[in-house]
Scaffold this active site. Structure first.
Site, PDB file in Angstrom:
ATOM      1  N   CYS A  53       3.056   0.765  -8.111  1.00 23.40           N
ATOM      2  CA  CYS A  53       3.789  -0.454  -7.795  1.00 23.40           C
ATOM      3  C   CYS A  53       4.949  -0.606  -8.769  1.00 23.40           C
ATOM      4  O   CYS A  53       4.752  -0.543  -9.986  1.00 23.40           O
ATOM      5  CB  CYS A  53       2.857  -1.659  -7.896  1.00 23.40           C
ATOM      6  SG  CYS A  53       3.635  -3.215  -7.436  1.00 23.40           S
TER       7      CYS A  53
ATOM      8  N   CYS B  81       0.869  -1.176   0.000  1.00 21.86           N
ATOM      9  CA  CYS B  81       0.000   0.000   0.000  1.00 21.86           C
ATOM     10  C   CYS B  81       0.907   1.228   0.000  1.00 21.86           C
ATOM     11  O   CYS B  81       2.118   1.111  -0.163  1.00 21.86           O
ATOM     12  CB  CYS B  81      -0.981   0.002   1.167  1.00 21.86           C
ATOM     13  SG  CYS B  81      -0.252   0.236   2.781  1.00 21.86           S
TER      14      CYS B  81
ATOM     15  N   CYS C 111      -4.436  -0.777  -2.055  1.00 22.73           N
ATOM     16  CA  CYS C 111      -4.946   0.580  -2.277  1.00 22.73           C
ATOM     17  C   CYS C 111      -4.659   0.994  -3.717  1.00 22.73           C
ATOM     18  O   CYS C 111      -3.740   0.476  -4.349  1.00 22.73           O
ATOM     19  CB  CYS C 111      -4.354   1.576  -1.285  1.00 22.73           C
ATOM     20  SG  CYS C 111      -2.650   2.041  -1.565  1.00 22.73           S
TER      21      CYS C 111
END
Length: 176
Positions: free
Chosen positions: A90, A9, A83
């Site tokens: 990412c 997250c 999230c």
């Protein structure tokens, strides 16, 4: 050899910490579990610690850490973003290894202080439900009873009997 799972997250202060603690409690014999943030806050929210203690899970050994700690060092069989921001940011290297899944949950850190613990409990219960479903999909058995039947010693109520004012929770998560 256990499969490695990374929960990712933004701040690594709430949702990914909850997921890490829950998956360890549910299926530690099957997985090595990690969590990290794309922009770690440096600490875990006290409400997260409390909500997890209420269901008998101690996450005091966990800490907020950056995803960069794992870059080029660890291969994950499963990378699960919790999230939208982490999903968008990412590092591509993680998206190319193992399986990548996205389980979006509201951010307890964005709730007003007076609503934060209530929202944290709600998100914790949602994450547990999603992880139990995920384990079933992957054909793993949980080694822990559902928190629906774990009585909270502090509140002396059964977790599944809690009711949530969804409009109040939505305002709390969208107010910042």
């Amino acid at each position: 050899m256990k499969a490695k799972v990374l929960f990712l997250c933004t701040g690594n202060s709430a949702r990914s910490q909850i997921a890490e603690g829950l998956l360890r409690a549910l299926a530690d014999e099957h997985f090595e579990v990690f969590s990290a943030g794309t922009e770690p806050k440096g600490s875990i929210l006290p409400e997260v610690q409390e909500a997890m203690r209420e269901i008998g899970i101690d996450i005091s050994g966990q800490w907020s850490k950056s995803v960069t700690e794992y870059l080029g060092k660890t291969h994950f069989a499963h990378v699960i973003t919790v999230c939208a921001d982490a999903e968008e940011n990412c590092p591509a290297i993680f998206l190319n290894m193992g399986t990548h899944e996205h389980f979006p949950f509201d951010d307890p850190a964005k709730a007003d202080e007076e609503q934060r613990l209530e929202l944290t409990r709600h998100v914790r219960d949602q994450i547990e439900q999603r992880l139990r479903f995920w384990l079933t999909e992957k054909k793993y058995q949980s080694n822990r009873p559902s928190s629906d039947v774990i009585v909270s010693s502090k509140m002396n109520t059964i977790n599944s009997k809690r009711t949530y004012d969804s409009k109040k929770l939505l305002r709390a998560t969208c107010s910042r």
